[in-house]
Scaffold this motif. Sequence first.
Motif, PDB file in Angstrom:
ATOM      1  N   ILE A 143      -6.040   5.946  -0.826  1.00 33.36           N
ATOM      2  CA  ILE A 143      -4.876   6.638  -1.843  1.00 33.36           C
ATOM      3  C   ILE A 143      -4.967   8.121  -2.715  1.00 33.36           C
ATOM      4  N   THR A 183       0.679  -1.186  -0.180  1.00 33.27           N
ATOM      5  CA  THR A 183       0.329   0.190   0.052  1.00 33.27           C
ATOM      6  C   THR A 183       1.059   1.124   0.073  1.00 33.27           C
ATOM      7  N   ASN A 184       1.866   1.393   0.901  1.00 29.39           N
ATOM      8  CA  ASN A 184       2.483   2.596   0.844  1.00 29.39           C
ATOM      9  C   ASN A 184       3.463   2.071  -0.858  1.00 29.39           C
ATOM     10  N   TYR A 199       0.988   4.359  -2.874  1.00 31.78           N
ATOM     11  CA  TYR A 199       0.054   5.591  -2.770  1.00 31.78           C
ATOM     12  C   TYR A 199       2.259   6.464  -3.610  1.00 31.78           C
TER      13      TYR A 199
END
Length: 410
Positions: A141, A111-112, A115
């Motif tokens: 996001i 997920t990071n 992003y």
Amino acid sequence: MNAHSQLFAGGFSALTERLAGEGGDVWAVHDRACQRFDAGEEVYLLSVGDPDLATPPRVVQAGIDALHKGRTHYAPGRGERSLRETIAGIESRASGKLCDPDEVVIFPGATNAIYSVLACLVDPGDEVVVAEPMYIGYEGIFRALNISKVGFALDAGAGFAFRLQAVKAAITPRTRVVMINTPGNPAGNMIGEDDLRELAAFCLERNIWLLCDEVYSMITFDAPHVSLRRAARQLDNVVLIDGLSKSHAMTGWRLGWTVSSQAVADRLLDFTSSTIFGCCQFVQDAAAFALTNDEEYIQGVREEYRVRRDYVCQRVADIPGLRCEVPPAGMFVMIDVSEIAADGSAFAEQLLEAVGVSVLPGIGFGDNCRNHVRVSLAQPINILRPAFDRIARFVQARGQAGVHEGGANV
């Protein structure tokens, strides 16, 4: 609260306003189910995608060994060389195209990584074209980065199949990124090699980035995953996302990565140097061990999810009024409840209230899932069995009571 604090009115950023309450309605049923479960009620949670399987013990031990060796300091911004070499080797073999370790960047979770990639590729107000149903986490996001989302529908009537014409039709002059997910969450759909190749060329001709989330690449049942990196003839506009959360039951370890051109990787390095400042050394050591010692474990994971998938799909087939396609990959099953419910949200709300089973309303994944609910396979058969016994009783009771007419009253 004292008088001084009552006078303070510093305010919050526009970003927090965009995120306020984000996803609340989607997770409302799940949150209530968790509260009831924590209070000691017999509630079955089929609404969350955190694997119940344990991280492989040898991987855990590798992390412990790394801690004992003092691997608790700053790591290089791109990630530890040993892990990046391991990933580059895997990508080179899988795609048939050489991958340099410096084209890999390590992040604290996929997920990071997503992003960070979007922060480096898209400006506020630009459009990202994304397949729906889509992973719920994308929405936060997009909101955080103030990106305009343009969805294109997968074909729900054909197992949520990818249609190349649908994505082409969704692209506008403002499109900066096309974002795909294969195998898909929640539907388990897989995009074929020819479609991937044509889409990559189509986007390249129009100077559009193509971002592919392949986090479920190792959880396939009937055919092997084909990576976008393998399918695409040129890789200048291609960025891949992958990680260990689902395949290796390492959600809490927070380890993901990107594979891209050197130019993109360099920009990502600049961004991560200003945000996360590197990932845990000992986690990266454990990840490198996992990726080089996982063949038997991954085979076991695939087989376990296959058994659960087949069980759930058979139970659905045996319940009049429910329908589902058998997903070729992933760890979820999408159930069509349109014959017996106003929509997936109504079904999920009343299912929890009536029999204590929590499923996720499909609307959170996109409008074309409004009449679906998502059931997670992250529970063993001895949990799935009584949960589906309750679902069957719930559906049967509604039918006997005659409360449903044209999908409006459940």
